[in-house]
Design a protein around this motif. Sequence first.
Motif, PDB file in Angstrom:
ATOM      1  N   ALA A  23     -32.106  47.569  88.823  1.00 18.90           N
ATOM      2  CA  ALA A  23     -32.675  48.512  87.855  1.00 18.90           C
ATOM      3  C   ALA A  23     -32.817  49.905  88.459  1.00 18.90           C
ATOM      4  N   ALA A  90     -35.378  45.183  82.658  1.00 19.59           N
ATOM      5  CA  ALA A  90     -36.131  45.025  83.904  1.00 19.59           C
ATOM      6  C   ALA A  90     -37.614  45.330  83.704  1.00 19.59           C
ATOM      7  N   GLU A  94     -40.482  42.700  84.354  1.00 16.85           N
ATOM      8  CA  GLU A  94     -41.435  42.992  85.431  1.00 16.85           C
ATOM      9  C   GLU A  94     -42.878  43.019  84.950  1.00 16.85           C
ATOM     10  N   GLU A 177     -26.521  40.759  83.122  1.00 13.95           N
ATOM     11  CA  GLU A 177     -27.863  40.217  83.327  1.00 13.95           C
ATOM     12  C   GLU A 177     -27.823  38.740  83.715  1.00 13.95           C
TER      13      GLU A 177
END
Length: 222
Positions: A23, A90, A94, A177
């Motif tokens: 990312a 991301a 996260e 991904e």
Amino acid sequence: MGFRKKNKSPPVLSHEFVIQNHADMVSCLAMIILLGLMFEVTAKFAIMFITVQYNIISLNTLDPVNLYQYGPKDVATVFFYLLIAVILHALIQEYILDKMNRRLHLSKTKHSKFNESGQLAAFYLFSFVWGSSILTAEDFASNPTFLWEGYPHTHMVFQVKFFYICQIAYWLHAIPELYFQKVRKEDIPRQLYYICLYVVHITGAYGKIVCVFNNFCPLQTG
């Protein structure tokens, strides 16, 4: 994933390094494209990535209307928003999904499926809200006949074109991904199957079904 700080960094450019920092690397690439707008020499190339292309002006009504067509330059725009999709993926992983995973204490199998479902749920919700706003704004909801009158359609308003661009970019971003998220080998064929179906159908629709305007109205290039 990409934004998380690690106590021990893996070797530079190793698989683990790329996965942990993808990312950040993608963010740098997107920033380079944005910085291209600041310089006259590169601005004409950078704007091709950031803004939708093939603007035309319809003179079919009293007030000129900005419409858009599709073309090969859209590949650059799709690429840029593919980068944005990776960054958003991301961030969701996260700051939302990983935190929920830690609280739920899921197994590795359930952890992978939870991440997949969470990402798709966020995207589907966003697409539903955005798509509904387009249907309302362009009067498709109040008059569904606009969807097939004058078919095949060759021009589209900004919101419709940008919606297609983002949809294509999202599903294309889902392919790398699979690597970034360390998807299990046995799950890759299943996910790759529906990803490819989405890409083919949405891209096909984008190339043929664009917006509801008369094909033979006088146009000027914008």
